[in-house]
Write an enzyme that holds these catalytic residues in place. Structure first.
Site, PDB file in Angstrom:
ATOM      1  N   ASP A  71      -8.774   1.771  44.556  1.00 32.42           N
ATOM      2  CA  ASP A  71      -7.343   1.539  44.768  1.00 32.42           C
ATOM      3  C   ASP A  71      -6.959   0.162  44.243  1.00 32.42           C
ATOM      4  OD1 ASP A  71      -4.744   1.372  45.594  1.00 32.42           O
ATOM      5  OD2 ASP A  71      -5.135   1.673  47.717  1.00 32.42           O
TER       6      ASP A  71
ATOM      7  N   ASP B 166      -0.580   1.140  40.808  1.00 29.75           N
ATOM      8  CA  ASP B 166      -1.272   1.570  42.022  1.00 29.75           C
ATOM      9  C   ASP B 166      -2.011   2.890  41.819  1.00 29.75           C
ATOM     10  OD1 ASP B 166      -2.083   1.943  44.630  1.00 29.75           O
ATOM     11  OD2 ASP B 166      -0.130   2.658  45.313  1.00 29.75           O
TER      12      ASP B 166
END
EC number: 3.4.23.-
Length: 425
Positions: free
Chosen positions: A316, A90
């Site tokens: 992201d 992430d």
């Protein structure tokens, strides 16, 4: 003395390298909930919690959908001997955490999770096991860890205990625990792993109930240390500090495999580019802030709509949708007769619509096409791969998996810049 210095330098060169960690693609929990008819209930609870988090000034980008739309998982190990974990890689957060062995114990029976086991006299009278009336808050929250891989520090001979604790608030609950230090390996055991000694990681004593419905064990944060809970160095930063990589960069490639689950979904390349999947031409953009992977997005266009208002944006890898301002999304949706469904927070669109969106970063335009922007939920029911960002603090845009499937993302940690290269077809 000079010979010793030369030897040390040679050892450093030998140790540095390029490593790859393949990804597994899963169906995002959001899609599963939409198909099961439970997404609206999830959204309602999420919105209530996020309003509370806003009041408490605890909202982070990773909170936006509480990992309900994460799509790609990779394998890492921690400890010696190695203990395996499936994690979301992430770039929208900075901490590595996995469930600790203390997060779930078999002696805490599932029968303690019934409503009659609430604290007080009712529990003592009606609960099937009086022991459940002790520490009922723990009993009600442990189930999310039950089927996860959990780290057992007693089984690692390289583990170092610390006295630091941590807590991270998500849109649907929280995760909390304490920090330890141990050897972290990026990649599966028996493969070519990036081995990072003496690395800080979170050991979760509690994780939100939402995580029980996902394949993931934990989170591997890949943003900057300034964003890290507790101020600890993220593993990739630690690897660079130790000189383990050829270059202080990592490259992300996501493969478009449609709705297939459990199949190869792409690769993270640590320490270099990915010429197998990414075109040679890389265009870099300097970060405006080195916390998230944040940069300036100059403009957006789609059919007859365009805007050059300019916004802060982040890349992201932890979200299967793009996030954008409400006004922008509604203007784009109108170009394709899309309808906003407030109870779901999503835009429904005809599956046959050729939705394309161009974003301008620096001096270049980047096109996202319908194969990544139109997601089929059920037969003849599709959504646009966007959600609204207006109620959140921070950047106005998130470029998530739909963008990354079109363009490899090259993260240059040392120069604090991000590069984009077209995916090879």
């Amino acid at each position: 003395m000079r010979s010793i210095l030369v030897l040390v330098a040679l050892i450093g060169c030998i140790a540095a390298g390029v490593y790859k960690i393949p990804l597994k693609r899963i169906t995002p929990p959001m899609i599963k909930m939409l198909r099961a008819g439970t997404w609206e209930t999830y959204v309602e609870g999420m919105r209530k919690r996020q309003l509370q988090l806003l009041k408490e000034h605890k909202v982070h980008i990773q909170d936006v959908l509480g990992y309900a739309n994460m799509e790609y998982l990779g394998e890492i190990t921690i400890g010696t001997p190695q203990q395996k974990f499936l994690v979301v890689l992430d770039t929208g957060s900075s901490n590595l955490w996995v469930p600790d062995d203390s997060c779930y114990k078999e002696k805490r029976p599932d029968r303690c999770l019934v409503s009659n086991c609430d604290a007080g006299l009712v529990c003592q009278v009606f609960c099937p096991d009086p022991k459940c009336c002790e520490h009922t808050r723990e009993f009600k929250q442990v189930n999310a860890c039950k089927d996860k891989h959990r780290f057992d520090q007693k089984n690692s001979n390289t583990y170092v205990k610390t006295n630091k604790t941590w807590a991270i608030a998500y849109g649907t609950g929280d995760a909390r625990g304490f920090f330890g230090r141990d050897t972290v390996r990026l990649g599966a055991e028996g493969k070519d792993q990036l081995v990072i000694n003496d690395t800080w990681f979170g050991q979760a004593e509690h994780i939100a109930e939402f995580f029980s419905n996902t394949f993931l064990d934990g989170i591997l944060g890949l943003a900057f240390q300034e964003l890290s809970e507790g101020g600890v160095a993220p593993p990739i930063i630690r690897a660079i500090d130790l000189g383990l990589l050829d270059q202080p960069i990592f490259t992300v490639y996501f493969e478009n495999v449609g709705d297939k689950e459990g199949v190869y979904g792409g690769v993270f390349t640590w320490g270099g580019l990915d010429p197998d999947h990414c075109e040679d031409e890389v265009t870099y953009e300097q970060l405006t802030e080195a916390t998230y992977w944040q940069f300036r997005l100059k403009g957006v266009s789609s059919k007859n709509f365009s805007s050059t208002a300019g916004w802060e944006a982040i890349s992201d890898t932890g979200t299967s949708l793009n996030g954008a301002p409400r006004g922008i999304l509604r203007s784009i949706a109108r170009q394709y007769n899309g309808q906003y469904v407030a109870s779901q927070g999503l835009y429904v669109v005809d599956c046959s619509k050729n939705v394309t969106v161009d974003v301008t970063i620096g001096d270049r335009n980047y096109t996202m096409t319908a194969k990544n922007l139109v997601l089929e939920i059920q037969a003849d029911i599709c959504i646009m791969a966007f959600f609204e960002m207006d109620m959140f603090i921070g950047p106005a845009w998130i470029l998530g998996d739909p963008f990354i499937r079109e363009y490899c993302n090259i993260h240059d940690i040392e120069k604090k810049r991000i590069g984009f290269a077209a995916v090879k077809h």
